[in-house]
Design a protein around this motif. Sequence first.
Motif, PDB file in Angstrom:
ATOM      1  N   PHE A   1       0.690  -1.135   0.075  1.00 60.49           N
ATOM      2  CA  PHE A   1       0.090   0.006   0.081  1.00 60.49           C
ATOM      3  C   PHE A   1       0.955   1.225  -0.053  1.00 60.49           C
ATOM      4  CE2 PHE A   1      -3.073  -2.824   2.275  1.00 60.49           C
ATOM      5  CZ  PHE A   1      -4.193  -2.562   1.363  1.00 60.49           C
TER       6      PHE A   1
ATOM      7  N   ALA B   1      -1.326  -1.915   5.874  1.00 59.53           N
ATOM      8  CA  ALA B   1      -1.383  -3.315   6.175  1.00 59.53           C
ATOM      9  C   ALA B   1      -1.918  -3.592   7.654  1.00 59.53           C
ATOM     10  CB  ALA B   1      -0.250  -4.156   5.822  1.00 59.53           C
TER      11      ALA B   1
ATOM     12  N   VAL C   1      -5.583  -3.542   7.620  1.00 61.01           N
ATOM     13  CA  VAL C   1      -6.083  -4.632   7.164  1.00 61.01           C
ATOM     14  C   VAL C   1      -6.086  -5.656   7.959  1.00 61.01           C
ATOM     15  CG1 VAL C   1      -6.177  -6.377   5.311  1.00 61.01           C
ATOM     16  CG2 VAL C   1      -5.544  -4.003   4.832  1.00 61.01           C
TER      17      VAL C   1
ATOM     18  N   GLY D   1      -8.808  -5.409  10.487  1.00 64.16           N
ATOM     19  CA  GLY D   1     -10.212  -5.539  10.250  1.00 64.16           C
ATOM     20  C   GLY D   1     -10.790  -4.224   9.878  1.00 64.16           C
ATOM     21  N   LYS D   2      -9.700  -3.106  10.117  1.00 68.64           N
ATOM     22  CA  LYS D   2     -10.243  -1.760  10.043  1.00 68.64           C
ATOM     23  C   LYS D   2     -10.380  -1.191   8.534  1.00 68.64           C
ATOM     24  CE  LYS D   2      -9.294  -0.607  14.653  1.00 68.64           C
ATOM     25  NZ  LYS D   2      -8.436   0.301  15.526  1.00 68.64           N
ATOM     26  N   LYS D   3      -9.429  -1.682   7.773  1.00 73.91           N
ATOM     27  CA  LYS D   3      -9.454  -1.306   6.408  1.00 73.91           C
ATOM     28  C   LYS D   3      -9.882  -2.419   5.327  1.00 73.91           C
ATOM     29  CE  LYS D   3      -6.152   0.091   2.816  1.00 73.91           C
ATOM     30  NZ  LYS D   3      -7.228   1.247   2.157  1.00 73.91           N
ATOM     31  N   THR D   4     -10.942  -2.238   4.933  1.00 72.90           N
ATOM     32  CA  THR D   4     -11.924  -3.268   4.003  1.00 72.90           C
ATOM     33  C   THR D   4     -11.687  -2.960   2.520  1.00 72.90           C
ATOM     34  OG1 THR D   4     -13.939  -2.374   4.813  1.00 72.90           O
ATOM     35  CG2 THR D   4     -12.874  -3.916   6.189  1.00 72.90           C
TER      36      THR D   4
ATOM     37  N   THR E   1      -9.879  -0.573  -1.021  1.00 74.32           N
ATOM     38  CA  THR E   1      -8.895   0.325  -1.536  1.00 74.32           C
ATOM     39  C   THR E   1      -9.273   0.668  -2.916  1.00 74.32           C
ATOM     40  OG1 THR E   1      -6.618   0.237  -1.770  1.00 74.32           O
ATOM     41  CG2 THR E   1      -7.661  -1.697  -2.332  1.00 74.32           C
TER      42      THR E   1
ATOM     43  N   ILE F   1      -0.736  -8.861   0.443  1.00 73.04           N
ATOM     44  CA  ILE F   1      -0.070  -7.568   1.143  1.00 73.04           C
ATOM     45  C   ILE F   1       1.237  -7.664   1.435  1.00 73.04           C
ATOM     46  CG2 ILE F   1      -0.747  -5.476   2.242  1.00 73.04           C
ATOM     47  CD1 ILE F   1      -2.936  -6.255   0.100  1.00 73.04           C
TER      48      ILE F   1
ATOM     49  N   ILE G   1      -5.407 -11.382   0.745  1.00 71.07           N
ATOM     50  CA  ILE G   1      -6.999 -10.757   0.775  1.00 71.07           C
ATOM     51  C   ILE G   1      -7.503 -11.299  -0.372  1.00 71.07           C
ATOM     52  CG2 ILE G   1      -6.363  -8.646   1.871  1.00 71.07           C
ATOM     53  CD1 ILE G   1      -6.739  -7.098  -0.586  1.00 71.07           C
TER      54      ILE G   1
END
Length: 72
Positions: free
Chosen positions: A10, A18, A21, A24-27, A29, A53, A64
């Motif tokens: 990223f 990362a 991710v 579980g807070k970044k789902t 992009t 990632i 992912i």
Amino acid sequence: MTQIHSQWQFGITPNYLATLVLAGKKTATCSGKMFYSLENGDKYPVQDELHTILDSQNQPLVTIKLTEVTFN
């Protein structure tokens, strides 16, 4: 059968994003279509592909699965 499409980091803060991710807070992009070089064999991502990632040292952190891909 689902295949790994690519491995990538990223942006300029790969470890931070990362970590989000993994928590579980970044789902989601995004990326611009213009960043894919189709002449060099790059393919657009598609639903159900697996992407690995990487951290800032290019070490795999998490894989992912793309659940949705849209183009506008």
